[in-house]
Design an enzyme around this catalytic site. Structure first.
Site, short mmCIF file in Angstrom:
data_model
loop_
_atom_site.label_atom_id
_atom_site.label_comp_id
_atom_site.label_asym_id
_atom_site.label_seq_id
_atom_site.Cartn_x
_atom_site.Cartn_y
_atom_site.Cartn_z
N ASN A 155 44.41 51.94 49.58
CA ASN A 155 43.37 50.91 49.60
C ASN A 155 43.26 50.43 51.04
OD1 ASN A 155 41.75 48.69 49.37
ND2 ASN A 155 43.15 47.49 48.09
N TRP A 156 42.22 50.90 51.71
CA TRP A 156 42.07 50.56 53.14
C TRP A 156 41.67 49.11 53.35
CZ3 TRP A 156 38.91 55.29 55.47
CH2 TRP A 156 39.74 56.42 55.49
N LYS A 157 41.23 48.44 52.29
CA LYS A 157 40.75 47.05 52.40
C LYS A 157 39.64 46.99 53.46
CE LYS A 157 45.03 45.45 50.45
NZ LYS A 157 46.03 44.39 50.30
N HIS A 202 41.22 43.54 41.98
CA HIS A 202 42.27 43.33 42.99
C HIS A 202 42.47 41.82 43.16
CE1 HIS A 202 44.49 43.31 46.70
NE2 HIS A 202 44.76 44.59 46.49
N GLU A 257 42.87 40.05 45.67
CA GLU A 257 42.08 39.46 46.75
C GLU A 257 40.66 39.14 46.26
OE1 GLU A 257 42.96 42.56 49.57
OE2 GLU A 257 45.03 41.87 49.63
N GLU A 273 50.14 44.82 40.59
CA GLU A 273 50.30 44.38 41.97
C GLU A 273 50.71 42.91 41.97
OE1 GLU A 273 48.02 47.09 44.88
OE2 GLU A 273 46.76 45.39 44.39
N GLY A 317 51.08 42.67 51.06
CA GLY A 317 50.95 42.38 52.49
C GLY A 317 52.03 41.46 53.04
N SER A 342 53.42 46.06 49.23
CA SER A 342 54.39 46.41 50.28
C SER A 342 55.15 47.70 49.98
CB SER A 342 55.36 45.25 50.53
OG SER A 342 54.66 44.11 50.98
N GLY A 353 48.42 49.61 50.40
CA GLY A 353 47.56 48.92 51.36
C GLY A 353 47.90 49.32 52.78
N GLY A 354 48.67 48.48 53.47
CA GLY A 354 48.99 48.69 54.88
C GLY A 354 49.45 50.10 55.23
P1 13P Z 1 50.13 46.28 50.88
O1 13P Z 1 50.64 47.68 50.57
O2 13P Z 1 49.58 46.11 52.24
O3 13P Z 1 51.12 45.24 50.47
O4 13P Z 1 48.85 46.08 49.90
C1 13P Z 1 48.96 46.40 48.58
C2 13P Z 1 47.61 46.32 47.95
O5 13P Z 1 47.05 45.24 47.83
C3 13P Z 1 46.98 47.57 47.54
O6 13P Z 1 45.83 47.33 46.78
#
Ligand code: 13P
Length: 255
Positions: A9-11, A98, A100, A170, A176, A216, A237-238
């Site tokens: 997930n590149w966000k 998600h 967010e 999640e 994050g 994470s 994510g990251g």
């Molecule tokens: P991180 O891997 O950066 O914690 O993000 C997880 C995430 O929200 C994937 O959708």
């Protein structure tokens, strides 16, 4: 046998060139190093989707997805993107719910239920996210929170439709933050999710539902997380923004 999936997930990261270049790197690495027991998915911002979707169709070993869609079919919704538009550029997945989007954009379970419907209608696979906040974890309410998110967001589906869905646990406190859920904590919730799915749709559907872990997840913890009985892969994510890290996570399923 349920599918193992590692999805990035590149966000809201990477400009157009950076994204296309990262995707090309991922495709090449997957071609050279991945033995294909697992599905690899990249969920990019909308601006990349057309280009990487076409590339994905040509190479066939990496799927692409969006991070959201709007719930209406089409019309006067300035700035929004529909499921059919996403489908038309070669995407196969959509992340829905998600944390967010729930927290910053007011996405309720009721809105998500509509998004699930339109996503499935256009033959896209929803990656439906659920998870508790830090407070909900600490107060011990997290099982109830997760069950309610499932009941109100996705359990309106008939079993045949539900069988097409991917779930992602999640925990909000792990996203994050570098605070990964321990393998035991994650496994406990994944097993609970599978039980709740079994109670609603039966054992067979529950056993074949792919449940991803996100929060994470990185090359050093992916192996222990993914070796848990009810964890079928990750939503990353990251670490999905670095091709080598992402590939190391994908390759956990090469073993
Ligand atoms: P991180 O891997 O950066 O914690 O993000 C997880 C995430 O929200 C994937 O959708």
């Amino acid at each position: 046998m349920r599918k193992n999936i590692v999805a990035g997930n590149w966000k809201m990261n990477l400009n157009f060139e950076e994204g296309v270049s990262l995707f090309s790197e991922i495709v090449n690495m997957v071609k050279d190093e991945v033995i294909g027991k697992q599905e690899v998915v990249v969920c990019s911002p909308f601006i990349h989707l057309n280009t990487i979707g076409k590339l994905a169709e040509t190479v066939g070993n990496v799927a692409v997805g969006a991070q959201n869609i709007y719930q209406a079919e089409s019309g006067a919704y300035t700035g929004e993107i529909s499921a059919s538009q996403v489908k038309s550029v070669g995407a196969n997945y959509v992340i829905l719910g998600h944390s967010e989007r729930r927290a910053y954009f007011g996405e309720t379970d009721a809105i998500l239920a509509e998004k699930v419907n339109v996503t499935l209608k256009h033959s896209l696979t929803p990656i439906f996210c659920i998870g508790e906040t830090k407070e909900e974890r600490e107060s011990g309410r997290f099982f109830d929170v997760i069950k309610t998110q499932l009941e109100n967001g996705i359990f309106h589906l008939e079993a045949a439709e539900f069988a097409k869905v991917v779930l992602a646990y999640e925990p909000v406190w792990a996203i994050g933050t570098g605070l990964t859920a321990s393998p035991e904590q994650a496994q406990e919730v994944h097993a609970f999710i599978r039980e709740v799915v079994a109670a609603k749709y039966g054992e067979e559907v529950a056993e074949s539902t792919t449940i991803l872990y996100g929060g994470s997840c990185n090359p050093s913890n992916a192996q222990t997380l993914f070796s848990q009985k009810d964890i079928d892969g990750g939503l990353i994510g990251g670490a999905s923004l670095k091709s080598r890290d992402f590939l190391e996570i994908v390759k956990v399923f090469n073993a």
